[in-house]
Design an enzyme around this catalytic site. Structure first.
Site, short mmCIF file in Angstrom:
data_model
loop_
_atom_site.label_atom_id
_atom_site.label_comp_id
_atom_site.label_asym_id
_atom_site.label_seq_id
_atom_site.Cartn_x
_atom_site.Cartn_y
_atom_site.Cartn_z
N SER A 239 0.84 -1.19 0.00
CA SER A 239 0.00 0.00 0.00
C SER A 239 0.88 1.24 0.00
CB SER A 239 -0.90 0.03 1.25
OG SER A 239 -1.73 -1.10 1.32
N SER A 277 -3.67 -3.28 -3.06
CA SER A 277 -2.95 -2.12 -2.54
C SER A 277 -3.93 -1.09 -1.99
CB SER A 277 -2.10 -1.49 -3.65
OG SER A 277 -1.23 -0.51 -3.12
N ASP A 279 -4.18 2.47 -1.54
CA ASP A 279 -3.55 3.71 -1.99
C ASP A 279 -4.44 4.87 -1.59
OD1 ASP A 279 -1.68 2.01 -3.21
OD2 ASP A 279 -2.85 1.94 -5.06
#
Length: 349
Positions: A239, A277, A279
């Protein structure tokens, strides 16, 4: 830890065309402070604490009593943050922004809460509760995350350690155990200064980088970056938390627009915002402080014109600062030994 001279510019990489701030760090935004607590110690059975906590304070006063305008933007939502729902509902930040590993979110939230309660005895008594903002990345490649090495006291210490100096970067604080593009990642920061006529504003960015596969990094785009380090071929889904600060007088809606441009900087480094991920961008402006208590039902603030050329520069600055902060997280990181002998090398070893 490497010194500030090891920022990516020291390797001949210049990102974008806008001028950086004096420190090329999020603390170029006046009033912003950053503090770290780093844990690096052996545990039983070959396990290791290789993690930490990072605190970002929008100003040095009482953040609950003097809130700042804020917004958040989820680029890809595979994350376990706290507090973003209320930030986006009210457009305000009333606590430090805390960063740590995935399983430490409860402990860090508890510690930040204890700190804020100690300094604001009215919270939960004569006034409402408080919204704590905590972001996380998964550092289980190097950190024994199941051992819960981060305690609430570490969060308090990170807040207390916060200064307006150049932030330490790389394998420090929450970045101690993070991996980026198969190499050692972690904390990175950068800034941009934009000006026109009598108006000058600063944008600062701090990232916690823990994303991307080794094959994704665009070495061809950055020919000055050469490495003989093999890197880690397989890492857990990662991340990135991006914290964006500015002293420009923008509304929470305009901050949201700026936060979206951080995704451009992230993409320029090679990320495609993978499935696993998280983000996430958390943005705030220090231009106005909104008091917690006021008998006046209205207030007046000055905001940027949407169609003024400076808005486009703010957008460009957000993208450039994010890209450079990510590269700084790589260039500042050192080779790190973690749990069960796992090693993640610096790209610049």
């Amino acid at each position: 830890m490497k010194s500030n001279c090891r920022k990516i510019r020291g390797h001949g990489v210049i990102v974008g065309s806008l001028k950086s701030g004096e420190k090329n760090c999020i603390t170029d935004v006046e009033g912003v402070k950053v503090g770290h607590v780093t844990l690096d110690e052996p545990l039983e059975g070959g396990e290791r604490a290789c993690t930490g906590v990072t605190a970002i304070l929008p100003h040095g006063g009482n953040i609950f009593k003097e809130k700042v305008v804020a917004a958040s933007y989820v680029i890809n939502g595979f994350g376990k943050t706290t507090g973003l729902v209320q930030v986006n509902e009210l457009g305000l930040l009333e606590s430090p922004i805390m960063l740590t590993n995935t399983f430490a979110v409860p402990a860090v939230t508890q510690g930040a809460l204890e700190y804020m309660l100690q300094n604001n005895p009215e919270i939960g008594d004569s006034t409402g509760t408080i919204n704590l903002v905590v972001g996380e990345c998964n550092d289980s490649q190097l950190n024994s995350i199941r051992e819960f090495p981060v305690k609430s006291a570490h969060a308090i210490e990170a807040i207390q350690q916060a200064t307006a100096n150049v932030s330490l970067e790389g394998a420090v604080g929450a970045g101690k155990g993070m991996v980026c593009f198969g190499y050692k990642g972690g904390i990175g920061s950068a800034s941009r200064v934009i000006s026109e006529n009598m108006h000058t504003f600063t944008i600062g960015c701090l990232v916690l980088s823990n994303f991307g596969g080794k094959i994704e990094f665009p070495f061809d785009k950055y020919p000055a970056i050469q490495t003989k380090v093999q890197g880690v071929n397989e890492t857990p889904d990662g991340s990135i938390i991006i914290v964006l600060a500015t002293d420009a007088p923008v509304s929470d809606r305009q901050l949201l627009r700026m936060a979206k441009r951080c995704g451009i900087g992230l993409g320029r480094t090679g990320s495609h915002f993978s499935h696993g991920s998280g983000d996430i961008v958390i943005a705030f402006s220090t231009a106005h402080k909104i008091p917690h208590n006021s008998e006046d039902p209205t207030f007046t603030h000055t905001y940027m014109r949407e169609d003024h050329p400076l808005m486009n520069q703010l957008f460009a600055g957000a993208a450039e600062a994010t890209e450079e902060a990510i590269l700084n997280s790589l260039s500042q990181a050192v080779t790190t030994i973690g749990r069960r002998g796992h090693i993640v090398e610096s790209m610049f070893s």
